[in-house]
Design a protein around this motif. Sequence first.
Motif, PDB file in Angstrom:
ATOM      1  N   LEU A 309       0.838  -1.202   0.000  1.00  0.00           N
ATOM      2  CA  LEU A 309       0.000   0.000   0.000  1.00  0.00           C
ATOM      3  C   LEU A 309       0.872   1.251   0.000  1.00  0.00           C
ATOM      4  N   TYR A 310       1.914   1.221   0.789  1.00  0.00           N
ATOM      5  CA  TYR A 310       2.828   2.356   0.885  1.00  0.00           C
ATOM      6  C   TYR A 310       3.532   2.614  -0.448  1.00  0.00           C
ATOM      7  N   LEU A 311       3.884   1.550  -1.155  1.00  0.00           N
ATOM      8  CA  LEU A 311       4.529   1.682  -2.464  1.00  0.00           C
ATOM      9  C   LEU A 311       3.591   2.350  -3.465  1.00  0.00           C
ATOM     10  N   TYR A 312       2.320   1.966  -3.450  1.00  0.00           N
ATOM     11  CA  TYR A 312       1.345   2.595  -4.352  1.00  0.00           C
ATOM     12  C   TYR A 312       1.281   4.104  -4.105  1.00  0.00           C
ATOM     13  N   GLY A 313       1.251   4.489  -2.830  1.00  0.00           N
ATOM     14  CA  GLY A 313       1.201   5.905  -2.503  1.00  0.00           C
ATOM     15  C   GLY A 313       2.455   6.645  -2.944  1.00  0.00           C
ATOM     16  N   THR A 314       3.606   5.997  -2.821  1.00  0.00           N
ATOM     17  CA  THR A 314       4.869   6.617  -3.226  1.00  0.00           C
ATOM     18  C   THR A 314       4.908   6.873  -4.723  1.00  0.00           C
ATOM     19  N   ILE A 315       4.432   5.937  -5.502  1.00  0.00           N
ATOM     20  CA  ILE A 315       4.381   6.103  -6.962  1.00  0.00           C
ATOM     21  C   ILE A 315       3.451   7.258  -7.326  1.00  0.00           C
TER      22      ILE A 315
END
Length: 441
Positions: A309-315
């Motif tokens: 989930l955190y990776l999606y937000g970072t992108i």
Amino acid sequence: MSSPRITVDPRSLRRAYAASLSGTALEYYDFAAYSVAAATVFGDLFFPSGDDLVGTMAAFSTYAVGYLARPVGGFVFGRLGDVIGRKKVLVYTLLLAGIATFLIGLLPTHAAVGGLAAVLLVALRFAQGVAVGGEWGGAVLLSSEYGDPRRRGFWASAAQIGPPAGTLLANGVLALLSGVMAEDTFTSWGWRVAFLLSAVLVVFGLWIRLRLEETPVFKQIADRNERPSAPVSEVVGQERRALFAGILVRVCPDVLYSLFTVFTLTYITKELDMSRSQGSTAVMIGSACQLLLMPAFGALSDRMNRRKLYLYGTIAAAIWPFLFFPMIGGGSFLLLVLGIVVALVIHAVLYGPQAALITEQFSPRLRYTGSSLAYTLAGVIGGAPAPLICAALLLWFDSWWILGVYLVLTAILTGIGLWLARDPAVETEEEAAAVTEAVTT
């Protein structure tokens, strides 16, 4: 031998959540009030020069001091939190932040005492930063160590609601003051009211925190005589990978937040001839949305892989500036509101689960120190220089696109942090065996 079970009273659980949220909101009210004032009035009052942008950059330099002071707070208060307990330390940090903010409201300006005004402002800003540096780790643990560890994302999000709540309140107070006062009146003394109000908020925060008991997890650590004698050394020596992961995962969210809630206020007034109140209103609307989104995304991270989930937000954070700045180029207020709201929704995707993601990297007996150091050291390379770097990049390149490149670079650093981070499944199962889930009926 199995771990003693800890029974959590539902009333204490709710009180811990409220104490975590309200105390953090107060300290971020203090921080946000300074941020808005730095972007709008402090440049002329404390750092006068013939160039408005240069004066604003000087004001942002003292904004950065608050971040640079955070590691001091993380080092001092983080260590104390693992040795003497969460509750006592959180009372100290609340008092320090409130007193420093109140005194900012009483400061003489450059016109009255010359350069001494800037020195005093920097000193009080430093004290604010020390307090916030010691606050975050403890506030997160205050709620998450009372709650069910299998729902750590939700319970730890209490401290994450504090920044948007504090930002909303600070922007609202300053927008109200600037709206009902003439420009000269607001610049002369009206801005001081927002800082003096912190005295009232401190009393409320202390009332909640002093009624709360120590967290069940820390009580268990103390009963077993497992409190560390040198927690900073242990974190650096034994949990170094967790520390690097905790630092890097914060960098992109910090820069994203500074760009869209601090620097954008300067950008729209200097580059687009929009008013200060329009920017403040847009930030307020976005912050209001975050009040619900922070716990929602925290809870979502309990149901799916938190790092994914955190990776999606970072992108999403890396992409958004390249859409935002062309969108607001025409000076439309509605598009400005939409752009900042979307930016703060993306920030909520990251910030909601962030507390759980960072704290679960560390063992419980070192969690206050490790979390505080990760949080504060990340601010030194992320949030602290962000407004100043943005202002400098805009001055040198005279184009918004370089701001997007800057955010992309921070997103890469956060991606590395996610690669270093670990999932909490094993620790969560072990801790869940020692903590009884609170009965909510």
